[in-house]
Enzyme design. Structure first.
Site, PDB file in Angstrom:
ATOM      1  N   SER A 105       0.823  -1.218   0.000  1.00  0.00           N
ATOM      2  CA  SER A 105       0.000   0.000   0.000  1.00  0.00           C
ATOM      3  C   SER A 105       0.857   1.268   0.000  1.00  0.00           C
ATOM      4  CB  SER A 105      -0.978   0.000   1.166  1.00  0.00           C
ATOM      5  OG  SER A 105      -0.297  -0.201   2.375  1.00  0.00           O
ATOM      6  N   SER A 106       1.995   1.259   0.704  1.00  0.00           N
ATOM      7  CA  SER A 106       2.834   2.480   0.754  1.00  0.00           C
ATOM      8  C   SER A 106       3.387   2.797  -0.628  1.00  0.00           C
ATOM      9  CB  SER A 106       4.014   2.289   1.710  1.00  0.00           C
ATOM     10  OG  SER A 106       3.562   1.845   2.948  1.00  0.00           O
ATOM     11  N   ASP A 149       8.057  -3.414  -5.578  1.00  0.00           N
ATOM     12  CA  ASP A 149       6.633  -3.115  -5.423  1.00  0.00           C
ATOM     13  C   ASP A 149       6.236  -1.855  -6.203  1.00  0.00           C
ATOM     14  OD1 ASP A 149       8.308  -1.832  -3.653  1.00  0.00           O
ATOM     15  OD2 ASP A 149       7.224  -2.463  -1.854  1.00  0.00           O
TER      16      ASP A 149
END
Ligand code: MEV
Length: 314
Positions: A105-106, A149
């Site tokens: 999510s970050s 990511d």
């Protein structure tokens, strides 16, 4: 002139190669169809307001130069600084997935904010430039990370990724037959990365040998993924899990879900991400049977599709 923009970025799942990717090795990652939404709106005056209800932040007023900001807005603030944003702004974030899952999510927020800023300022940012700004922002906040990511959030699809974005290759794969089980435990990536780093220092090269083996597994799995040879990829996932156990990042809860998936007939199963909790993944032709076994072993099954589209303006 653009005054308001909404973008969305996908979450991710690490398929193979976690931890080794911090040390110059490749990993395989897929973007998942649960997305993070970021809305950016120019407002009058110089103030910047950040609304991120998913992480308990409600209309936080950020003043450029503020050193100490709440944890939930650190990535947004780092992105604003690295972009060099000036002027009044409201940023709102909303996620389709919980920040507890380890779906990135970050990173998804960081990419989403930078994309909003580039649209609002009508500045063209190609994917690599967006990646470099996002990677700097993430390192400013957490000090460690390979950036895999961020690449998943930007490019989407399934990628072979080398540390810091030295190589980012999009793989041609069909939809992966993935089953995802959440342990219910939130892992702290930074702590786990530091733990592996300490082990590596005192290991007389043994941890480097493990990483070399992981690199071979990743390269074999890349071929298997592109050929749709799920049995082969499953076997390589099992081997990667063994290496992760040797590194000490798996847990009883992860092992329970992984064993349940394998006993129910999965081709392979392993933890996904830093370990210590978060999610495990299994590759299987009977997802319902495997899902039931994971749930019976105490996991929460999360339905996702692989190879989702990267960052986009909605
Ligand atoms: C965490 O999801 C995966 C790690 O390899 C960290 C990283 O690559 O940034 C442990």
């Amino acid at each position: 002139m653009i005054n308001k923009v909404e973008v969305s970025t996908p979450g991710k799942l690490m398929l193979l190669g976690e931890h080794a990717v911090i040390y110059g090795r490749p990993c395989l990652v897929t973007a998942v169809d649960q997305r993070m939404k970021v809305i950016g709106e120019k407002v009058g005056g110089p103030g910047i307001t950040i609304d991120a209800p998913d992480v308990g932040i409600h209309d936080f007023e950020y003043k450029p130069g503020d050193g100490d900001v709440p944890k939930g807005v650190r990535f947004v603030v780092a992105a604003l600084k690295n972009f060099g944003w000036n002027g009044g702004l409201k940023i709102t974030t909303a996620s389709e997935f919980s920040s507890e899952f380890g779906f990135g999510s970050s990173s998804a927020v960081t990419v989403g904010v930078l994309k909003c800023l580039s649209e609002l300022s009508e500045t063209k940012l190609d994917n690599k430039h967006l990646f470099d700004l996002a990677y700097k922002s993430v390192l400013d906040v957490q000090g460690v990370g390979s950036g895999f990511d961020l690449a998943a959030a930007i490019w989407g699809g399934t990628l072979r990724f080398v540390t810091g974005g030295k190589k980012i290759e999009s793989l041609k794969t069909k939809e992966l037959p993935l089953v995802v089980g959440y342990t219910g435990i939130k892992a702290d990536t930074t702590t786990l990365v530091k733990m592996v780093s300490q082990k590596r220092e005192g290991s007389y090269g043994i941890v480097e040998e493990i990483f070399d083996q992981v690199e071979s597994l990743v390269n074999e799995a890349r071929v298997g993924l592109e050929k749709g040879n799920w049995e082969q990829v499953g076997g390589l996932m099992n081997e990667n899990q063994k290496e992760l156990e040797t590194l000490g990042v798996s847990t009883i809860e992860l092992s329970r879900l992984i064993t349940a998936a394998r006993e129910a007939g999965a081709w392979g199963a392993k933890l996904s991400g830093a370990g210590g909790g978060d999610c495990m993944i299994a590759l299987a032709d009977k997802p319902k049977v495997i899902g039931k076994a994971i749930a019976k072993a105490g996991g929460v099954v999360i339905n996702v599709s692989s190879g989702a589209e990267g960052v986009r303006v909605e």
